[in-house]
Design a protein around this motif. Structure first.
Motif, PDB file in Angstrom:
ATOM      1  N   GLU A   1      17.165   5.623  11.390  1.00  0.00           N
ATOM      2  CA  GLU A   1      17.517   5.254  12.769  1.00  0.00           C
ATOM      3  C   GLU A   1      18.983   5.571  13.080  1.00  0.00           C
ATOM      4  OE1 GLU A   1      15.479   3.796  15.182  1.00  0.00           O
ATOM      5  OE2 GLU A   1      13.822   4.183  13.799  1.00  0.00           O
ATOM      6  N   TYR A   2      19.826   5.569  12.062  1.00  0.00           N
ATOM      7  CA  TYR A   2      21.261   5.805  12.255  1.00  0.00           C
ATOM      8  C   TYR A   2      21.651   7.275  12.144  1.00  0.00           C
ATOM      9  CZ  TYR A   2      21.933   0.796  12.178  1.00  0.00           C
ATOM     10  OH  TYR A   2      21.884  -0.537  12.498  1.00  0.00           O
ATOM     11  N   GLU A   3      20.756   8.116  11.669  1.00  0.00           N
ATOM     12  CA  GLU A   3      21.066   9.523  11.425  1.00  0.00           C
ATOM     13  C   GLU A   3      21.700  10.229  12.637  1.00  0.00           C
ATOM     14  OE1 GLU A   3      21.876  12.754   9.342  1.00  0.00           O
ATOM     15  OE2 GLU A   3      21.103  10.894   8.473  1.00  0.00           O
ATOM     16  N   PRO A   4      21.188  10.048  13.860  1.00  0.00           N
ATOM     17  CA  PRO A   4      21.783  10.764  14.999  1.00  0.00           C
ATOM     18  C   PRO A   4      23.223  10.339  15.314  1.00  0.00           C
ATOM     19  CG  PRO A   4      19.648   9.806  15.599  1.00  0.00           C
ATOM     20  CD  PRO A   4      20.003   9.281  14.245  1.00  0.00           C
ATOM     21  N   TYR A   5      23.656   9.227  14.748  1.00  0.00           N
ATOM     22  CA  TYR A   5      24.978   8.696  15.057  1.00  0.00           C
ATOM     23  C   TYR A   5      26.050   9.109  14.055  1.00  0.00           C
ATOM     24  CZ  TYR A   5      22.231   6.057  18.326  1.00  0.00           C
ATOM     25  OH  TYR A   5      21.369   5.713  19.332  1.00  0.00           O
ATOM     26  N   TRP A   6      25.641   9.841  13.020  1.00  0.00           N
ATOM     27  CA  TRP A   6      26.628  10.409  12.109  1.00  0.00           C
ATOM     28  C   TRP A   6      27.186  11.670  12.763  1.00  0.00           C
ATOM     29  CZ3 TRP A   6      28.914   8.250   8.114  1.00  0.00           C
ATOM     30  CH2 TRP A   6      28.283   7.197   7.463  1.00  0.00           C
ATOM     31  N   LYS A   7      28.495  11.687  13.006  1.00  0.00           N
ATOM     32  CA  LYS A   7      29.138  12.813  13.688  1.00  0.00           C
ATOM     33  C   LYS A   7      30.114  13.512  12.744  1.00  0.00           C
ATOM     34  CE  LYS A   7      27.123  11.424  17.439  1.00  0.00           C
ATOM     35  NZ  LYS A   7      27.611  10.665  18.522  1.00  0.00           N
ATOM     36  N   LYS A   8      29.975  14.817  12.665  1.00  0.00           N
ATOM     37  CA  LYS A   8      30.918  15.620  11.901  1.00  0.00           C
ATOM     38  C   LYS A   8      32.200  15.718  12.724  1.00  0.00           C
ATOM     39  CE  LYS A   8      31.247  20.004   9.452  1.00  0.00           C
ATOM     40  NZ  LYS A   8      30.566  21.274   9.149  1.00  0.00           N
ATOM     41  N   VAL A   9      33.358  15.489  12.086  1.00  0.00           N
ATOM     42  CA  VAL A   9      34.632  15.436  12.800  1.00  0.00           C
ATOM     43  C   VAL A   9      35.747  16.059  11.963  1.00  0.00           C
ATOM     44  CG1 VAL A   9      34.034  13.321  14.075  1.00  0.00           C
ATOM     45  CG2 VAL A   9      35.207  13.138  11.872  1.00  0.00           C
ATOM     46  N   ILE A  10      36.832  16.339  12.642  1.00  0.00           N
ATOM     47  CA  ILE A  10      38.096  16.643  11.973  1.00  0.00           C
ATOM     48  C   ILE A  10      38.842  15.327  11.881  1.00  0.00           C
ATOM     49  CG2 ILE A  10      40.302  17.852  12.097  1.00  0.00           C
ATOM     50  CD1 ILE A  10      38.808  20.071  13.689  1.00  0.00           C
ATOM     51  N   GLU A  11      39.179  14.914  10.660  1.00  0.00           N
ATOM     52  CA  GLU A  11      39.882  13.648  10.463  1.00  0.00           C
ATOM     53  C   GLU A  11      41.378  13.890  10.261  1.00  0.00           C
ATOM     54  OE1 GLU A  11      38.249  11.750   7.009  1.00  0.00           O
ATOM     55  OE2 GLU A  11      36.350  11.312   7.983  1.00  0.00           O
ATOM     56  N   ILE A  12      42.170  13.145  10.965  1.00  0.00           N
ATOM     57  CA  ILE A  12      43.600  13.058  10.706  1.00  0.00           C
ATOM     58  C   ILE A  12      43.812  11.692  10.073  1.00  0.00           C
ATOM     59  CG2 ILE A  12      45.931  13.028  11.687  1.00  0.00           C
ATOM     60  CD1 ILE A  12      44.819  14.717  14.016  1.00  0.00           C
ATOM     61  N   CYS A  13      44.234  11.670   8.821  1.00  0.00           N
ATOM     62  CA  CYS A  13      44.419  10.406   8.089  1.00  0.00           C
ATOM     63  C   CYS A  13      45.912  10.122   7.983  1.00  0.00           C
ATOM     64  CB  CYS A  13      43.802  10.516   6.696  1.00  0.00           C
ATOM     65  SG  CYS A  13      42.053  10.948   6.721  1.00  0.00           S
ATOM     66  N   ALA A  14      46.295   8.886   8.314  1.00  0.00           N
ATOM     67  CA  ALA A  14      47.702   8.535   8.325  1.00  0.00           C
ATOM     68  C   ALA A  14      47.943   7.221   7.598  1.00  0.00           C
ATOM     69  CB  ALA A  14      48.194   8.414   9.774  1.00  0.00           C
TER      70      ALA A  14
ATOM     71  N   GLU B   1      54.362   8.290   7.146  1.00  0.00           N
ATOM     72  CA  GLU B   1      54.930   9.221   6.169  1.00  0.00           C
ATOM     73  C   GLU B   1      53.876  10.140   5.573  1.00  0.00           C
ATOM     74  OE1 GLU B   1      56.349   6.476   3.303  1.00  0.00           O
ATOM     75  OE2 GLU B   1      58.133   5.948   4.451  1.00  0.00           O
ATOM     76  N   ASN B   2      52.678   9.625   5.371  1.00  0.00           N
ATOM     77  CA  ASN B   2      51.617  10.386   4.716  1.00  0.00           C
ATOM     78  C   ASN B   2      50.547  10.761   5.739  1.00  0.00           C
ATOM     79  OD1 ASN B   2      52.845   9.846   2.151  1.00  0.00           O
ATOM     80  ND2 ASN B   2      51.948   7.812   2.240  1.00  0.00           N
ATOM     81  N   VAL B   3      50.391  12.065   5.937  1.00  0.00           N
ATOM     82  CA  VAL B   3      49.401  12.552   6.896  1.00  0.00           C
ATOM     83  C   VAL B   3      48.601  13.665   6.231  1.00  0.00           C
ATOM     84  CG1 VAL B   3      49.063  13.621   9.158  1.00  0.00           C
ATOM     85  CG2 VAL B   3      50.914  11.984   8.840  1.00  0.00           C
ATOM     86  N   SER B   4      47.264  13.588   6.359  1.00  0.00           N
ATOM     87  CA  SER B   4      46.407  14.636   5.812  1.00  0.00           C
ATOM     88  C   SER B   4      45.298  14.949   6.809  1.00  0.00           C
ATOM     89  CB  SER B   4      45.818  14.201   4.465  1.00  0.00           C
ATOM     90  OG  SER B   4      44.999  13.061   4.630  1.00  0.00           O
TER      91      SER B   4
END
Length: 120
Positions: A104-117, A44-47
């Motif tokens: 060490e984790y910095e390269p693994y942070w990925k910018k994304v488009i999030e669909i939240c449901a 019902e809830n999508v953003s």
């Protein structure tokens, strides 16, 4: 009859994709997204929003996906308290140890488009 609210306006998603055509898309489903009664469930809830996701295997919280850097830093620091390398580290020395591990984790942070449901 009334509309169930299962069909959502995706104008905001179209705009995010048009403005960020190279970003990957991820779907985040809350714990209310599926009651377990059905294999697939409409929400019902999508953003939609631009966010970040930590996309790598972790030595802790292996089933959790981090989308908040502060939350990840806190969880990593909690984990590092129990590793042998940090056994005698306190104060600034422990903080530096955590900062070095965070890097060490910095390269693994990925910018994304999030669909939240979610539902409810």
């Amino acid at each position: 009859m009334t509309d169930r609210g299962l069909v959502h306006d995706i104008t905001a998603l179209r705009k995010l994709i048009a403005e960020n055509p190279d970003l990957p898309i991820v779907v985040l489903a809350s714990d209310t997204a599926n009651t377990g009664d059905f294999g697939w469930m409409y929400c019902e809830n999508v953003s939609f929003k631009i966010g970040e996701v930590l996309d790598c295997d972790l030595p802790f919280d292996s089933e959790y996906v981090f989308t908040d850097r502060d939350e990840f830093e806190e969880a990593l620091a909690d984990y590092l308290c129990d590793v042998p390398e940090a056994e005698n580290l306190i104060g600034a020395d422990f903080d530096k140890f955590v900062d070095d591990e965070l890097a060490e984790y910095e390269p693994y942070w990925k910018k994304v488009i999030e669909i939240c449901a979610s539902n409810g």
